[in-house]
Structure formats: C-alpha cells, structure tokens
Design a protein around this motif. Structure first.
Motif, mmCIF file in Angstrom:
data_model
loop_
_atom_site.group_PDB
_atom_site.id
_atom_site.type_symbol
_atom_site.label_atom_id
_atom_site.label_comp_id
_atom_site.label_asym_id
_atom_site.label_seq_id
_atom_site.Cartn_x
_atom_site.Cartn_y
_atom_site.Cartn_z
ATOM 1 N N GLY A 33 0.801 -1.219 0.000
ATOM 2 C CA GLY A 33 0.000 0.000 0.000
ATOM 3 C C GLY A 33 0.832 1.266 0.000
ATOM 4 N N TYR A 34 2.160 1.146 -0.116
ATOM 5 C CA TYR A 34 3.032 2.312 -0.112
ATOM 6 C C TYR A 34 2.797 3.144 -1.372
ATOM 7 C CZ TYR A 34 5.527 -0.695 3.205
ATOM 8 O OH TYR A 34 5.868 -1.529 4.242
ATOM 9 N N HIS A 35 2.779 4.459 -1.221
ATOM 10 C CA HIS A 35 2.570 5.335 -2.366
ATOM 11 C C HIS A 35 3.084 6.734 -2.040
ATOM 12 C CE1 HIS A 35 -0.919 5.973 0.245
ATOM 13 N NE2 HIS A 35 -1.038 7.179 -0.298
ATOM 14 N N TRP A 36 3.311 7.505 -3.085
ATOM 15 C CA TRP A 36 3.693 8.895 -2.929
ATOM 16 C C TRP A 36 2.444 9.717 -2.623
ATOM 17 C CZ3 TRP A 36 8.766 10.568 -3.177
ATOM 18 C CH2 TRP A 36 9.703 9.635 -3.666
ATOM 19 N N ALA A 37 2.521 10.589 -1.631
ATOM 20 C CA ALA A 37 1.421 11.515 -1.367
ATOM 21 C C ALA A 37 1.435 12.603 -2.436
ATOM 22 C CB ALA A 37 1.566 12.140 0.017
ATOM 23 N N ARG A 38 0.263 12.978 -2.919
ATOM 24 C CA ARG A 38 0.159 14.044 -3.912
ATOM 25 C C ARG A 38 -1.260 14.572 -3.891
ATOM 26 N NH1 ARG A 38 -2.572 10.585 -4.214
ATOM 27 N NH2 ARG A 38 -3.329 9.367 -5.950
ATOM 28 N N THR A 39 -1.434 15.785 -4.356
ATOM 29 C CA THR A 39 -2.737 16.447 -4.285
ATOM 30 C C THR A 39 -3.500 16.399 -5.601
ATOM 31 O OG1 THR A 39 -1.687 18.580 -4.780
ATOM 32 C CG2 THR A 39 -1.964 17.996 -2.455
ATOM 33 N N SER A 40 -2.873 15.885 -6.663
ATOM 34 C CA SER A 40 -3.553 15.779 -7.952
ATOM 35 C C SER A 40 -2.892 14.699 -8.795
ATOM 36 C CB SER A 40 -3.523 17.117 -8.711
ATOM 37 O OG SER A 40 -2.185 17.484 -9.016
ATOM 38 N N ASN A 41 -3.610 14.216 -9.778
ATOM 39 C CA ASN A 41 -3.094 13.265 -10.764
ATOM 40 C C ASN A 41 -3.227 13.870 -12.158
ATOM 41 O OD1 ASN A 41 -2.545 11.199 -8.907
ATOM 42 N ND2 ASN A 41 -4.560 10.284 -9.112
ATOM 43 N N PRO A 42 -2.344 13.568 -13.087
ATOM 44 C CA PRO A 42 -1.108 12.807 -12.857
ATOM 45 C C PRO A 42 -0.066 13.674 -12.152
ATOM 46 C CG PRO A 42 -1.196 13.545 -15.130
ATOM 47 C CD PRO A 42 -2.516 13.938 -14.507
ATOM 48 N N PHE A 43 0.775 13.035 -11.354
ATOM 49 C CA PHE A 43 1.874 13.747 -10.721
ATOM 50 C C PHE A 43 3.174 13.356 -11.405
ATOM 51 C CE2 PHE A 43 1.677 9.709 -8.535
ATOM 52 C CZ PHE A 43 2.987 9.388 -8.219
ATOM 53 N N THR A 44 4.195 14.167 -11.218
ATOM 54 C CA THR A 44 5.490 13.918 -11.856
ATOM 55 C C THR A 44 6.538 13.608 -10.804
ATOM 56 O OG1 THR A 44 4.974 15.385 -13.708
ATOM 57 C CG2 THR A 44 7.296 14.873 -13.333
ATOM 58 N N LEU A 199 -6.662 10.948 -3.574
ATOM 59 C CA LEU A 199 -5.719 12.063 -3.474
ATOM 60 C C LEU A 199 -5.414 12.341 -2.014
ATOM 61 C CD1 LEU A 199 -7.188 14.508 -6.162
ATOM 62 C CD2 LEU A 199 -5.276 12.899 -6.411
ATOM 63 N N ASP A 200 -4.309 13.010 -1.780
ATOM 64 C CA ASP A 200 -3.884 13.361 -0.429
ATOM 65 C C ASP A 200 -3.962 14.875 -0.237
ATOM 66 O OD1 ASP A 200 -2.807 10.669 0.568
ATOM 67 O OD2 ASP A 200 -1.737 10.912 -1.329
ATOM 68 N N SER A 201 -3.956 15.296 1.006
ATOM 69 C CA SER A 201 -4.020 16.723 1.305
ATOM 70 C C SER A 201 -2.646 17.387 1.256
ATOM 71 C CB SER A 201 -4.642 16.950 2.694
ATOM 72 O OG SER A 201 -3.880 16.281 3.696
ATOM 73 N N THR A 202 -1.594 16.556 1.245
ATOM 74 C CA THR A 202 -0.229 17.053 1.156
ATOM 75 C C THR A 202 0.517 16.247 0.100
ATOM 76 O OG1 THR A 202 0.521 15.521 2.889
ATOM 77 C CG2 THR A 202 -0.179 17.731 3.590
ATOM 78 N N THR A 203 1.754 16.632 -0.164
ATOM 79 C CA THR A 203 2.553 15.924 -1.157
ATOM 80 C C THR A 203 3.930 15.584 -0.596
ATOM 81 O OG1 THR A 203 3.480 15.987 -3.408
ATOM 82 C CG2 THR A 203 3.409 18.071 -2.181
ATOM 83 N N THR A 204 4.453 14.443 -1.004
ATOM 84 C CA THR A 204 5.829 14.070 -0.676
ATOM 85 C C THR A 204 6.712 14.093 -1.913
ATOM 86 O OG1 THR A 204 5.250 11.718 -0.921
ATOM 87 C CG2 THR A 204 5.186 12.654 1.320
ATOM 88 N N VAL A 205 6.179 14.593 -3.020
ATOM 89 C CA VAL A 205 6.889 14.606 -4.295
ATOM 90 C C VAL A 205 7.551 15.959 -4.496
ATOM 91 C CG1 VAL A 205 6.668 14.320 -6.787
ATOM 92 C CG2 VAL A 205 5.193 13.008 -5.236
ATOM 93 N N ALA A 206 8.831 15.954 -4.856
ATOM 94 C CA ALA A 206 9.539 17.209 -5.104
ATOM 95 C C ALA A 206 8.905 17.928 -6.283
ATOM 96 C CB ALA A 206 11.015 16.942 -5.378
ATOM 97 N N ALA A 207 8.713 19.235 -6.145
ATOM 98 C CA ALA A 207 8.036 20.010 -7.177
ATOM 99 C C ALA A 207 8.997 20.741 -8.094
ATOM 100 C CB ALA A 207 7.093 21.030 -6.530
ATOM 101 N N ALA A 208 10.258 20.894 -7.663
ATOM 102 C CA ALA A 208 11.228 21.633 -8.457
ATOM 103 C C ALA A 208 12.484 20.798 -8.611
ATOM 104 C CB ALA A 208 11.519 22.981 -7.794
ATOM 105 N N ALA A 209 13.604 21.470 -8.861
ATOM 106 C CA ALA A 209 14.863 20.749 -9.009
ATOM 107 C C ALA A 209 15.155 19.954 -7.749
ATOM 108 C CB ALA A 209 15.998 21.734 -9.284
ATOM 109 N N ALA A 210 15.689 18.755 -7.928
ATOM 110 C CA ALA A 210 15.916 17.873 -6.787
ATOM 111 C C ALA A 210 16.836 18.527 -5.762
ATOM 112 C CB ALA A 210 16.534 16.564 -7.274
ATOM 113 N N PRO A 211 16.381 18.663 -4.504
ATOM 114 C CA PRO A 211 17.222 19.269 -3.477
ATOM 115 C C PRO A 211 18.218 18.272 -2.920
ATOM 116 C CG PRO A 211 15.149 18.593 -2.521
ATOM 117 C CD PRO A 211 15.071 18.264 -4.002
ATOM 118 N N LYS A 212 19.207 18.773 -2.231
ATOM 119 C CA LYS A 212 20.115 17.884 -1.533
ATOM 120 C C LYS A 212 19.400 17.299 -0.327
ATOM 121 C CE LYS A 212 24.465 20.026 -2.928
ATOM 122 N NZ LYS A 212 25.734 20.639 -2.465
ATOM 123 N N GLY A 213 19.702 16.028 -0.028
ATOM 124 C CA GLY A 213 19.031 15.371 1.082
ATOM 125 C C GLY A 213 20.026 14.667 1.964
ATOM 126 N N GLN A 214 19.510 13.975 2.940
ATOM 127 C CA GLN A 214 20.362 13.244 3.858
ATOM 128 C C GLN A 214 20.422 11.785 3.446
ATOM 129 O OE1 GLN A 214 18.753 13.907 7.746
ATOM 130 N NE2 GLN A 214 19.668 15.932 7.915
#
Length: 258
Positions: A33-44, A199-214
């Motif tokens: 059941g794992y999935h990316w949170a997003r507020t609309s489809n299709p997401f990128t 759909l979700d109320s928030t998103t876990t998908v990056a919206a812009a250029a990929a940021p640096k992470g841990q």
C-alpha cells in the motif's frame, strides 16, 4: 558469503516467515500500500540520473515506459545522490545509481523511505559487478532490472515470483529469461491506477529541481535492517529498517545467480 550458503540461509529464515506473511499474487501487486502523497493526478516524479553512459538509454526507456501510466509521469533530472557507492536518497525523488558494488550476491535493489504509509524518497542501485559478466550484460537484463527496481519505488510489488514458469510480459515478473519481460504491462498500469485512485491533502513529491538530502545510511546488507520476506528459494528478499517515530526504510533485493 557465497551464493549457495546465502540462499540456504535466506530459505531457512523464509520458511519461518511463511506462517505470518501473505504470499505475493499477481491479482493485486501493490507493495504494502506504499505510495507517494500528492494532491492531484497525474503527478510527476523525478528520477535522479547518477548512472553512467552504459545505463543512460535504459533509464530513458524505463522513464518513458512508466510515464505511459495515466496517474503519473517520471522525468529524468541530474542526479544528486553524491557518491554512487552510497547512493544517497534525496527527499521527494528517486535517485538511480550504478557502480561495481562487489560480489555480494545482489543484482539490483530498490529502497524507499516511508512515513505514515507514504513514500518520501527512494533510490535504485544496479550492481555492475554482475552486469559486466556475460550472463547479465545484455539489453534484456538491463531493461528488466532497471524497470523493475524503479517500479518498486512507485509502489509496485512483483506480479509473479517464480523464476521457472512462463513469462507474464512484464518487468515486474521474476524470470530466468528476460527477453519478453523488459517493460511494464497493462496490469502494472491498472495497479498504479488503483494505488493512486485517491488524493492526499499534502505531497511528498519534489516540485522543483531535486534538493540535496540526507543519506539514509543503507550501503551494505547488514544496514538494510530486518529480513521480513524471502521469495523463490532466496532469489529475492525484503528488509525493513525502523527509524523510529513511524518512519521506516523498506528495501527490495534481487539476488544474482553466481
């Protein structure tokens, strides 16, 4: 550990898990059941390109294949995973890496960070130690493993986990003969539609250029966490690392034949 002792050890552990873990079936092959949170489809979803030129065309093919889905698109962006041997997971993205990771038994793996059932970041590793051998250095094997590992980071499990039966015509099918299992099939796209129907109320998908992470710190088998599932006599395995506060890292491993 050599391939045979590892397989026997995994099989022994796997037999003790059969009573408590459900079998994977092709009728529904959502990965927990794992999935990316997003507020609309299709997401990128961004795929960070940390691969060498030998893998670029296979990453391109995989990105194009999964983007056929009606609920998501993937786009290839410059990789920000740092050292490919570590392949740091970056928030909101999937980082794709290849390197000679050694004769450690695994051909490819996919790892995702989970918070509240939502994928927050992931990475794919492709082990050139095996892909440089005659057994695996073929377009079919490269297509299958790239496609399958990225498919896991979208929330898909395998459709079938028996290597010796007939191919299902999808990269989410275990096989010893990958020629007809190089791309997703209609059932994969239907499963993605089912996974992402809400759909979700928030998103876990990056919206812009990929940021640096841990870094999630998963660089070796011992750090993948607890072994929770074994498939097809040790050809595949799933590990979970508990990070606390409801956060987990889930890793799929596809073992090579040696």
């Amino acid at each position: 550990m050599s391939r045979t002792p590892r397989r026997l050890a995994l099989l022994s552990i796997g037999l003790s898990l059969v009573l408590v873990l459900p079998a994977s079936v092709s009728a529904s092959h959502s990965w927990g059941g794992y999935h990316w949170a997003r507020t609309s489809n299709p997401f990128t979803l961004q795929l960070g390109d940390n691969v060498t030129s030998a893998w670029d065309s296979y990453l391109d093919t995989t990105s194009t294949d999964w983007s056929i889905s009606s609920v998501l698109d993937t786009t290839i962006v410059p990789g920000t995973a740092g050292r490919v041997k570590t392949c740091r997971a970056v928030t909101g993205t999937v980082q794709v890496c290849n390197a000679s990771y050694g004769n450690n038994g695994w051909l490819g793996l996919a790892s995702i960070n989970i918070t509240g059932g939502h994928i927050t970041k992931g990475y794919v590793k492709l082990n050139d130690t095996y892909f440089k051998t005659s057994a695996y250095n073929t377009p079919a094997w490269r297509d299958l493993v790239m496609c399958q590992e990225v498919g896991h980071t979208l929330g898909l499990d395998h459709q079938d986990e028996t290597f010796s039966n007939g191919n299902l015509g999808t990269c989410m099918d275990y096989t010893n003969s990958p020629d007809s299992n190089r791309h997703p099939n209609a059932h994969d796209y239907a499963q993605l539609e089912s996974i992402y129907t809400h759909l979700d109320s928030t998103t876990t998908v990056a919206a812009a250029a990929a940021p640096k992470g841990q870094s999630n710190g998963l660089a070796a088998e011992a750090a993948w966490g607890q072994l929770v599932a074994v498939t097809n006599g040790g050809h595949g395995a799933t590990y979970i690392q508990d990070l606390g506060a409801g956060d987990q890292v889930v890793t799929y491993v596809l073992w090579a034949d040696q």
